[in-house]
Scaffold this motif. Structure first.
Motif, PDB file in Angstrom:
ATOM      1  N   ASN A  17      37.816  38.883  32.335  1.00 28.95           N
ATOM      2  CA  ASN A  17      37.321  38.312  33.354  1.00 28.95           C
ATOM      3  C   ASN A  17      38.241  38.431  34.634  1.00 28.95           C
ATOM      4  O   ASN A  17      37.767  38.395  35.630  1.00 28.95           O
ATOM      5  CB  ASN A  17      37.664  36.615  33.046  1.00 28.95           C
ATOM      6  N   SER A  64      24.218  32.974  29.659  1.00 20.80           N
ATOM      7  CA  SER A  64      24.776  32.766  28.196  1.00 20.80           C
ATOM      8  C   SER A  64      23.271  32.452  27.377  1.00 20.80           C
ATOM      9  O   SER A  64      22.625  31.717  27.678  1.00 20.80           O
ATOM     10  CB  SER A  64      25.559  31.388  27.901  1.00 20.80           C
ATOM     11  N   GLN A 111      33.190  37.025  35.643  1.00 16.28           N
ATOM     12  CA  GLN A 111      33.132  36.739  37.109  1.00 16.28           C
ATOM     13  C   GLN A 111      32.738  37.850  37.863  1.00 16.28           C
ATOM     14  O   GLN A 111      31.493  37.812  38.807  1.00 16.28           O
ATOM     15  CB  GLN A 111      34.295  36.279  37.704  1.00 16.28           C
ATOM     16  N   THR A 160      26.823  36.796  25.117  1.00 21.94           N
ATOM     17  CA  THR A 160      27.831  35.920  24.574  1.00 21.94           C
ATOM     18  C   THR A 160      29.125  35.554  25.475  1.00 21.94           C
ATOM     19  O   THR A 160      29.734  34.413  25.458  1.00 21.94           O
ATOM     20  CB  THR A 160      28.534  36.294  23.241  1.00 21.94           C
ATOM     21  N   PRO A 205      24.105  33.313  37.519  1.00 16.54           N
ATOM     22  CA  PRO A 205      25.020  32.131  37.162  1.00 16.54           C
ATOM     23  C   PRO A 205      25.559  32.416  36.057  1.00 16.54           C
ATOM     24  O   PRO A 205      24.863  32.481  35.072  1.00 16.54           O
ATOM     25  CB  PRO A 205      24.574  30.941  37.584  1.00 16.54           C
ATOM     26  N   ARG A 206      26.830  32.197  35.491  1.00 19.94           N
ATOM     27  CA  ARG A 206      27.217  32.656  34.268  1.00 19.94           C
ATOM     28  C   ARG A 206      26.721  31.660  33.131  1.00 19.94           C
ATOM     29  O   ARG A 206      26.444  31.813  32.100  1.00 19.94           O
ATOM     30  CB  ARG A 206      28.881  32.545  34.026  1.00 19.94           C
ATOM     31  N   GLU A 207      26.176  30.309  33.594  1.00 15.40           N
ATOM     32  CA  GLU A 207      25.982  29.493  32.561  1.00 15.40           C
ATOM     33  C   GLU A 207      24.623  29.715  32.178  1.00 15.40           C
ATOM     34  O   GLU A 207      24.277  29.417  31.099  1.00 15.40           O
ATOM     35  CB  GLU A 207      26.180  28.076  33.190  1.00 15.40           C
ATOM     36  N   GLN A 208      24.075  30.424  33.331  1.00 13.35           N
ATOM     37  CA  GLN A 208      22.458  30.517  32.710  1.00 13.35           C
ATOM     38  C   GLN A 208      22.325  31.853  31.945  1.00 13.35           C
ATOM     39  O   GLN A 208      21.181  32.133  31.159  1.00 13.35           O
ATOM     40  CB  GLN A 208      21.710  30.758  34.165  1.00 13.35           C
ATOM     41  N   SER A 268      28.823  38.317  37.070  1.00 12.54           N
ATOM     42  CA  SER A 268      27.931  37.251  37.578  1.00 12.54           C
ATOM     43  C   SER A 268      27.758  37.429  39.138  1.00 12.54           C
ATOM     44  O   SER A 268      26.526  37.232  39.619  1.00 12.54           O
ATOM     45  CB  SER A 268      28.823  36.016  37.500  1.00 12.54           C
TER      46      SER A 268
END
Length: 562
Positions: A21, A55, A41, A37, A50-53, A44
């Motif tokens: 990271n 995954s 940063q 998985t 966005p990292r959450e999207q 992204s």
């Protein structure tokens, strides 16, 4: 634990995910199904994703090369993880981002662990903005961002011409990370790549002109020092060596340290051409590593050792002083000479010939073995032809052929042309099965049998026979015996020397002989030096033999007074 790895508990623990990271390059991890998985940063931000999207999505959904690249599909990812074969070479390509923009990246696939493949990528958009995009896309090494081998070589050629014109010196440093394979094997290729990246960055900070540092290949780096004589170059090498002693990267709970070996060469002291300088630097590096690693070596301090041998070898090749010495091969049951082997020697008028064991390592390291093989093979063919014309019955003449020669089709054709001309001279006394036998070690044979057959085909089609040398050590793959037209097995000499005194060795050789009998192959025992060894091999049934017991290699060349 290796001395290249030491614990430093004073540093806080940093996980692999934290390490990735913190990288400035983008990193995306995917599982066996190609689903994301992990995304760091930098990735992204570069992809506007966005990292959450990201995954759980497929890699191709968030990283879309234009045009499409099949190496990112699920089948390829699954196959790469199954074979544990990371792709470390970078590809420069445009990629469509989440906001439908097109950006230029270079990227590569690497294996992080048995279940995770990662794509590492670097933004090249700034090159377009600064009109640098006309630079050759392969002019740099994508992993370390240094000049690649071709580019640093071209730079050296240009700098050499300038210094030659101005009569000024320069020095070259060949730098190699010691025991890098151990780091790769112990900590994984991803850690090894990080080591190379950070080492490259560290190295460029130690020189005044970072553009004159390049990745020469693997864990080797080339550094050009303009306007420096050998003494100044050695001081700079010592400075770099001292600083690298403090270099490390952090992985898991460990600091991973490395040392380096440095070979130093200078223009004009070590030669007049770029090839001379590079050969001297390479030879000095070899001497540094042979001397225990973690040290500096130069041509100045190594005259008479490896570099001296390399220079002697190069001169001998240019002056046609590489000639064969012939050692008899005997039928162990009858005692009759049935063949001979041509062994390379360097000859100097008035002095003893230099045996191959004193220069073959230098020849292989400096990629001169193919030239030696060619000269010995060509002269052995002439010797065979002369012998037949004098009325002697043709018998097998064994010549050693390296894998390096097989990669030079012009030399292969040259040997065949010489053989064809001499066979015509000998006429009907030589049939379809030619006397010349090519002898190659198991280690030199390719792992791909199809490639091996294709490379050997010109020799075998002409009627030359094949002998496997040093059989019984190394890989000893029986596939070669099943799939290649082998005629002779030369049993490794280290086994032969122990056969009379060790029952286990006798059992091994009996097994080899049994296989040879079933396949109708002729076995040859090497390094026979006494009667006891001879009698033991006779009892086992080994067919032929060679060694000092029957005779030392003899030079038959009349133009040398030896």
């Amino acid at each position: 634990m290796s001395d290249s790895v030491r614990d430093k508990p004073a540093r806080p623990y940093i996980s692999s995910e934290q390490l990735l990271n913190n990288l400035s390059d983008g990193v995306i991890g995917v599982d066996r199904e190609g689903r994301v998985t992990f995304i760091n940063q930098a990735a992204s931000l570069l992809l506007n994703q966005p990292r959450e999207q990201a995954s759980g999505q497929t890699l191709s959904a968030i990283f879309q090369p234009q045009p499409d690249n099949q190496s990112l599909d699920t089948d390829f990812i699954r196959l790469s993880l199954a074979k544990e074969q990371p792709r470390t070479s970078f590809t420069s390509q445009r990629v469509k981002t989440a906001d439908n923009q097109s950006r230029l990246f270079d990227y590569s696939l690497i294996i992080l662990d048995k279940d995770t493949l990662a794509i590492m990528f670097h933004d090249l958009s700034h090159m377009e903005e600064q009109d640098y995009i006309q630079i050759e896309p392969h002019g740099y090494d994508p992993l370390t961002k240094l000049a690649n081998r071709d580019t640093i070589h071209q730079t050296l050629v240009q700098l050499h011409d300038q210094h030659k014109k101005n009569w000024t010196p320069y020095t070259v440093l060949m730098i190699d990370l010691d025991r890098f394979k151990l780091i790769n094997d112990s900590h994984g290729h991803a850690t090894g790549d990080i080591m190379l990246q950070q080492f490259a960055d560290y190295l460029t900070r130690l020189v005044t002109q970072p553009e004159l540092v390049g990745r020469w290949g693997g864990e080797e780096f080339l550094c050009i020092l303009p306007q420096m004589d050998l003494e100044a170059g050695m001081k700079k090498a010592e400075q770099i060596h001292r600083h690298i002693a403090d270099f490390s990267i952090h992985s898991g709970k460990q600091d991973i340290f490395t040392t380096c070996s440095i070979g130093v060469a200078n223009y004009p002291q070590d030669g007049k051409a770029v090839s001379d300088i590079l050969r001297s630097a390479d030879a000095a590096l070899y001497e540094a590593k042979r001397g225990g690693r973690n040290r500096i070596a130069s041509s100045l301090e190594n005259r008479g050792s490896f570099l001296g041998i390399a220079t002697q070898l190069e001169n001998a090749l240019q002056e046609n002083r590489i000639i064969p010495a012939y050692q008899p091969i005997v039928n162990l049951q009858t005692g009759q000479v049935v063949a001979d082997e041509a062994l390379a020697r360097i000859v100097n008028p008035g002095t003893a010939p230099v045996p191959a064991k004193q220069f073959i390592d230098a020849a292989v390291h400096l990629q001169l073995a193919h030239r030696i093989d060619f000269e010995v093979s060509r002269q052995a063919i002439m010797h065979c032809s002369d012998s037949v014309r004098r009325g002697n019955n043709p018998h097998p003449h064994f010549v050693n052929i390296s894998a390096e020669l097989l990669r030079h089709p012009d030399l292969v054709q040259g040997i065949l042309n010489t053989a064809l001309e001499q066979c015509k001279v000998c006429g009907t006394r030589i049939g379809s099965e030619k006397p010349l036998t090519i002898e190659i070690t198991e280690q030199a044979l390719l792992h791909n049998l199809g490639d091996t057959r294709e490379i050997l085909a010109p020799f075998l089609d002409f009627g030359l026979r094949l002998a496997i040398d040093d059989f019984g050590v190394g890989y000893s793959s029986l596939n070669y015996l099943a799939d290649l037209p082998v005629s002779f097995l030369k049993i490794d000499g280290t086994l032969i020397q122990r056969v009379a005194s060790e029952s286990r060795i006798r059992a091994i050789i009996k097994g080899i002989q049994s296989i040879a009998n079933d396949l109708e192959l002729i076995t040859i025992g090497e390094y026979i030096e006494n009667q006891q060894t001879l009698e033991t091999l006779r009892e086992i049934g080994v067919n032929w033999g060679q060694g000092y017991y029957f005779g030392k290699p003899q030079i038959l060349h009349e133009r040398f007074d030896i």
